[in-house]
Design a protein around this motif. Structure first.
Motif, mmCIF file in Angstrom:
data_model
loop_
_atom_site.group_PDB
_atom_site.id
_atom_site.type_symbol
_atom_site.label_atom_id
_atom_site.label_comp_id
_atom_site.label_asym_id
_atom_site.label_seq_id
_atom_site.Cartn_x
_atom_site.Cartn_y
_atom_site.Cartn_z
ATOM 1 N N ARG A 90 78.417 67.002 -3.132
ATOM 2 C CA ARG A 90 78.490 65.596 -3.539
ATOM 3 C C ARG A 90 79.388 65.427 -4.766
ATOM 4 N NH1 ARG A 90 75.046 61.763 -1.613
ATOM 5 N NH2 ARG A 90 73.490 62.439 -0.093
ATOM 6 N N LEU A 91 79.237 66.344 -5.709
ATOM 7 C CA LEU A 91 80.092 66.277 -6.903
ATOM 8 C C LEU A 91 81.562 66.431 -6.537
ATOM 9 C CD1 LEU A 91 77.974 68.394 -9.433
ATOM 10 C CD2 LEU A 91 78.390 65.923 -9.508
ATOM 11 N N TRP A 92 81.860 67.335 -5.607
ATOM 12 C CA TRP A 92 83.239 67.559 -5.192
ATOM 13 C C TRP A 92 83.811 66.325 -4.495
ATOM 14 C CZ3 TRP A 92 87.639 69.603 -5.837
ATOM 15 C CH2 TRP A 92 88.600 69.629 -4.813
ATOM 16 N N ARG A 93 83.009 65.710 -3.589
ATOM 17 C CA ARG A 93 83.494 64.511 -2.912
ATOM 18 C C ARG A 93 83.708 63.358 -3.891
ATOM 19 N NH1 ARG A 93 79.897 66.391 1.115
ATOM 20 N NH2 ARG A 93 78.199 65.088 0.287
ATOM 21 N N GLY A 94 82.778 63.232 -4.857
ATOM 22 C CA GLY A 94 82.936 62.181 -5.863
ATOM 23 C C GLY A 94 84.167 62.400 -6.716
ATOM 24 N N LEU A 95 84.405 63.653 -7.094
ATOM 25 C CA LEU A 95 85.583 63.976 -7.901
ATOM 26 C C LEU A 95 86.855 63.725 -7.113
ATOM 27 C CD1 LEU A 95 86.814 65.170 -10.468
ATOM 28 C CD2 LEU A 95 86.530 67.454 -9.466
ATOM 29 N N LEU A 99 89.795 61.160 -8.073
ATOM 30 C CA LEU A 99 91.186 61.595 -8.234
ATOM 31 C C LEU A 99 92.121 60.806 -7.318
ATOM 32 C CD1 LEU A 99 90.691 65.462 -8.484
ATOM 33 C CD2 LEU A 99 91.374 63.904 -10.314
ATOM 34 N N ARG A 100 91.659 60.530 -6.086
ATOM 35 C CA ARG A 100 92.491 59.748 -5.161
ATOM 36 C C ARG A 100 92.676 58.323 -5.671
ATOM 37 N NH1 ARG A 100 91.276 61.099 1.221
ATOM 38 N NH2 ARG A 100 92.317 63.131 1.247
ATOM 39 N N THR A 101 91.598 57.739 -6.187
ATOM 40 C CA THR A 101 91.698 56.394 -6.745
ATOM 41 C C THR A 101 92.678 56.364 -7.906
ATOM 42 O OG1 THR A 101 89.421 55.892 -6.110
ATOM 43 C CG2 THR A 101 90.409 54.502 -7.809
ATOM 44 N N LEU A 102 92.590 57.371 -8.762
ATOM 45 C CA LEU A 102 93.502 57.451 -9.898
ATOM 46 C C LEU A 102 94.935 57.627 -9.429
ATOM 47 C CD1 LEU A 102 93.314 57.465 -13.007
ATOM 48 C CD2 LEU A 102 93.299 59.955 -12.902
ATOM 49 N N GLN A 103 95.117 58.449 -8.401
ATOM 50 C CA GLN A 103 96.461 58.693 -7.873
ATOM 51 C C GLN A 103 97.027 57.450 -7.188
ATOM 52 O OE1 GLN A 103 96.593 61.822 -4.971
ATOM 53 N NE2 GLN A 103 98.777 61.663 -4.631
ATOM 54 N N ASP A 104 96.184 56.751 -6.408
ATOM 55 C CA ASP A 104 96.663 55.606 -5.640
ATOM 56 C C ASP A 104 96.896 54.369 -6.497
ATOM 57 O OD1 ASP A 104 96.467 57.221 -3.442
ATOM 58 O OD2 ASP A 104 94.580 56.378 -2.714
ATOM 59 N N LYS A 105 96.036 54.143 -7.499
ATOM 60 C CA LYS A 105 96.112 52.910 -8.288
ATOM 61 C C LYS A 105 96.818 53.083 -9.630
ATOM 62 C CE LYS A 105 92.040 50.674 -6.302
ATOM 63 N NZ LYS A 105 90.744 49.999 -6.600
ATOM 64 N N GLY A 106 96.772 54.267 -10.180
ATOM 65 C CA GLY A 106 97.364 54.483 -11.484
ATOM 66 C C GLY A 106 96.345 54.290 -12.598
ATOM 67 N N VAL A 107 96.637 54.886 -13.756
ATOM 68 C CA VAL A 107 95.695 54.872 -14.870
ATOM 69 C C VAL A 107 95.467 53.454 -15.386
ATOM 70 C CG1 VAL A 107 95.265 55.694 -17.213
ATOM 71 C CG2 VAL A 107 96.332 57.211 -15.539
ATOM 72 N N LYS A 108 96.543 52.674 -15.551
ATOM 73 C CA LYS A 108 96.412 51.339 -16.121
ATOM 74 C C LYS A 108 95.506 50.453 -15.289
ATOM 75 C CE LYS A 108 100.820 51.028 -18.605
ATOM 76 N NZ LYS A 108 102.105 50.277 -18.713
ATOM 77 N N GLU A 297 94.124 49.133 5.746
ATOM 78 C CA GLU A 297 92.836 48.516 5.415
ATOM 79 C C GLU A 297 91.970 48.365 6.650
ATOM 80 O OE1 GLU A 297 91.362 44.097 4.008
ATOM 81 O OE2 GLU A 297 93.141 44.944 3.045
ATOM 82 N N TYR A 298 92.563 47.904 7.744
ATOM 83 C CA TYR A 298 91.800 47.688 8.981
ATOM 84 C C TYR A 298 91.285 48.991 9.574
ATOM 85 C CZ TYR A 298 93.331 42.777 9.419
ATOM 86 O OH TYR A 298 93.546 41.436 9.231
ATOM 87 N N PHE A 299 92.121 50.018 9.574
ATOM 88 C CA PHE A 299 91.816 51.242 10.308
ATOM 89 C C PHE A 299 91.328 52.389 9.422
ATOM 90 C CE2 PHE A 299 95.451 49.450 12.979
ATOM 91 C CZ PHE A 299 94.581 48.668 13.721
ATOM 92 N N ARG A 300 91.018 52.066 8.159
ATOM 93 C CA ARG A 300 90.492 53.073 7.231
ATOM 94 C C ARG A 300 91.405 54.291 7.138
ATOM 95 N NH1 ARG A 300 85.481 51.943 5.431
ATOM 96 N NH2 ARG A 300 84.288 50.322 6.516
ATOM 97 N N ILE A 301 92.659 54.010 6.870
ATOM 98 C CA ILE A 301 93.654 55.066 6.678
ATOM 99 C C ILE A 301 94.062 55.074 5.215
ATOM 100 C CG2 ILE A 301 95.974 55.854 7.282
ATOM 101 C CD1 ILE A 301 95.642 54.486 9.977
ATOM 102 N N ARG A 302 94.022 56.232 4.600
ATOM 103 C CA ARG A 302 94.465 56.319 3.210
ATOM 104 C C ARG A 302 95.972 56.109 3.161
ATOM 105 N NH1 ARG A 302 96.044 61.090 -0.282
ATOM 106 N NH2 ARG A 302 96.061 60.235 -2.383
ATOM 107 N N LEU A 303 96.387 55.247 2.253
ATOM 108 C CA LEU A 303 97.795 54.895 2.163
ATOM 109 C C LEU A 303 98.458 55.689 1.046
ATOM 110 C CD1 LEU A 303 99.534 52.897 3.738
ATOM 111 C CD2 LEU A 303 99.196 51.247 1.904
ATOM 112 N N VAL A 304 99.514 56.399 1.375
ATOM 113 C CA VAL A 304 100.305 57.133 0.393
ATOM 114 C C VAL A 304 101.635 56.391 0.262
ATOM 115 C CG1 VAL A 304 101.335 59.343 -0.240
ATOM 116 C CG2 VAL A 304 99.201 59.292 1.069
ATOM 117 N N ARG A 305 101.773 55.637 -0.811
ATOM 118 C CA ARG A 305 102.987 54.833 -1.015
ATOM 119 C C ARG A 305 103.920 55.569 -1.965
ATOM 120 N NH1 ARG A 305 101.386 48.798 -2.448
ATOM 121 N NH2 ARG A 305 103.509 48.434 -1.732
#
Length: 604
Positions: A90-95, A99-108, A297-305
């Motif tokens: 659980r800790l690994w999945r949460g981490l 990390l993915r949220t930080l990577q996808d959205k950015g620190v700011k 968003e519709y198909f639950r695919i992680r977006l790498v922009r």
């Protein structure tokens, strides 16, 4: 420990019953390890002291752990191990999610979002959002009050109106819309067709097939056949058909967004079936169409922009860095909506083909222009099914295909991929069911207009129309280059031309969004872009050389006015885009868009 010594070149053999097994293992891996020995030998003096330093602490920790667990039964050890494994998982999945949220959205954006979620701040944001909604509603009410149309219907009338009364009300409503005369459009894109004869033909085709529905293929075989012919003709333009890859196939959809969503869904399911990928991601450029974001968003695919290069195009190197083990699709554009630029499709295809990943090319804008521009001698890079590695293409018949709004085509390299866009249901009490896409019932009339448009214009007609549009685009590019303070974004291949404030003009305070507001007062409707701040026009058959000349004149005057008085304009989109440029948390901007969309759907 002996394994490490052996890798470093020691000849000391191990002792004990495992010696023979380790000796055979050593002989097996010798060819692979031999080249590494010099490197390991050089690293050994550096690593050995560190290992020696931590060894006592490791032994002490092991002894302490053994002492603590000495009194436990075997089943207790098993239970503790299982619980510890679950907790660590659980800790690994949460981490990983963090990390993915930080990577996808950015620190700011993450920090700003966290601050906005604080209880005291959240209530203020909600209050401001409601004030914003009411401001937008009030603005729309004022605009509606200026209309000559009767009050809108808010409930079903008790008694229906006579047909003449209904027509009269429709005419009142139509008066609120922009008017389009051939060659006199002041709108970017939107209206693509021109010619009274062509329009009349399409209207008649629609009327002839107005009640048809391709869902009932046995009742309306005509539209089923026309859909197949539209798909085949489109494929033949883009590297399929008898002169290209005969395996290319596809289907019709309601528009470019649905074509893109359909291709994404098919590719996701294809990769799930062939690779077993259950946590898919998709690689797109920041310039890719918004429909790919909607699909994710519709198909639950992680977006790498990924960012585009200095030429504003997606590159193969950027794609190669972004691809991962769960990538189910890479998307390229020909051209991209923002800047009218074709991504490096051929180079990207080499990467995706080598990795066995589908490559979709968004040709919604370019599918009915680029092939004919190439025939006319314009330098058009490879982008279609002639490029090995391209697995699907979306192209709109209702744009430069000159058909009525509501039709597009999605193409695939083979039926093996296309079948994954289908939905087949075998255990429904209503019978056996299969649908080729998202829609059930569809308009056969719109299919008929697409068929009629392609049959009426033919290759010669599209060549003639493309020639006129390409010349108008070159005229506009040359004109923009003559306006002090502006520069064209990149080197557009077709009729979508973006322009922005030059660096020198930006330093003087030129705000391209205020320029857009000044143009809007003159009746122009251009598209505002961001990152970088720019505007674009999509030139269609509804734009004549004369209207382009008029736009250039008004554009030059707007730039001069904005440079002379930086406060000029700013009543339209400029404040919104100005806010979007400085607000780190995009949810604030999204809240504005949501409030705007709510007001639109209320029909004020």
């Amino acid at each position: 420990m002996w394994g490490a010594a052996w890798l470093c070149g020691s000849d000391a053999p191990p002792a004990g019953p495992a010696a023979e097994l380790l000796r055979h293992l050593g002989e097996a891996v010798e060819p692979a390890v031999a080249p590494l020995r010099p490197v390991i030998g050089r690293l050994s003096p550096l690593v050995s002291p560190a290992l020696a330093a931590v060894a006592p602490a490791v032994r002490q920790a092991a002894a302490t752990t053994n002492a603590c667990l000495a009194g436990l039964e075997a089943w207790q050890l098993v239970l503790l191990t299982a619980l510890a494994t679950l907790l660590l998982g659980r800790l690994w999945r949460g981490l990983r999610r963090a990390l993915r949220t930080l990577q996808d959205k950015g620190v700011k954006q993450v920090v700003a979002g966290t601050l906005l979620d604080l209880p005291g701040v959240r209530s203020q944001v909600q209050r401001k959002q409601e004030e914003l909604r009411e401001t937008i509603r009030e603005d729309m009410r004022k605009k509606s009050a200026q209309s000559s149309a009767p009050a809108g219907l808010r409930q079903l009338p008790k008694k229906g109106a006579a047909s003449n009364d209904v027509k009269r009300q429709l005419l009142y409503k139509q008066n609120d819309d922009c008017r389009f005369a051939d060659g006199d459009s002041r709108v970017s894109g939107t209206v693509y067709m021109a010619g009274a004869v062509h329009k009349q033909l399409l209207n008649e085709a629609y009327q002839m097939f107005s009640i048809t529905n391709p869902m009932h293929a046995d009742v309306f075989p005509s539209v089923r056949k026309m859909e197949g012919e539209v798909v085949a003709m489109t494929a033949s333009m883009l590297g399929g058909g008898p002169a290209g890859d005969p395996g290319v196939c596809g289907s019709m959809t309601s528009g470019g967004t649905e074509s893109i969503l359909t291709a994404v869904k098919a590719s996701r399911d294809y990769m799930m079936a062939t690779r077993g990928i259950t946590e898919p991601d998709m690689v797109i450029a920041v310039s890719a169409h918004a429909a790919f974001i909607k699909a994710a968003e519709y198909f639950r695919i992680r977006l790498v922009r990924v960012p585009v290069g200095s030429d504003f195009r997606l590159s193969a190197s950027a794609v190669a860095r972004a691809i991962g083990p769960n990538t189910v699709l890479v998307a390229a554009s020909a051209p991209g909506f923002p800047h009218g630029l074709v991504d490096h499709v051929a180079d990207i295809a080499k990467v995706t083909r080598r990795r066995g990943i589908p490559l979709h090319v968004d040709c919604c804008l370019g599918g009915f222009v680029l092939p004919f521009a190439r025939q006319l001698g314009y330098p058009i890079p490879s982008f279609d099914f002639s490029v090995h590695g391209v697995t699907s293409i979306s192209v709109d018949t209702h744009k430069f295909g000159m058909a009525h709004k509501g039709t597009s085509v999605v193409l695939y390299r083979s039926p093996e991929i296309r079948k994954h866009q289908y939905t087949s249901i075998t255990d429904w009490t209503g019978g056996l069911y299969i649908s080729p896409g998202f829609a059930g019932s569809r308009s056969g009339a719109l299919i008929a207009t697409a068929w009629a448009s392609m049959a009426h214009l033919g290759e010669e007609g599209y060549l003639q129309i493309t020639d006129g549009m390409m010349k108008a685009a070159k005229q506009f590019i040359a004109g923009v280059q003559q306006i002090e303070g502006l520069e064209v974004v990149g080197a557009p291949e077709m009729t979508v031309v973006a322009f922005k404030a030059s660096r020198a003009a930006a330093k003087k305070g030129l705000d391209i969004y205020k320029v857009n507001d000044l143009l809007s007062k003159q009746g122009w409707h251009l598209n505002a872009l961001q990152r970088p701040a720019a505007l674009h026009i999509c030139i269609t058959a509804a734009h004549s050389a004369g209207i382009i000349e008029l736009l250039l004149r008004d554009l030059g005057e707007a730039v001069a006015a904005a440079l002379q008085d930086p406060s000029a304009g700013g009543e339209g989109t400029a404040p919104l885009y100005g806010m979007a440029a400085v607000v780190p948390d995009r949810r604030i901007v999204a809240q504005f868009l949501t409030a705007y969309q709510d007001a639109l759907l209320e029909g004020i």
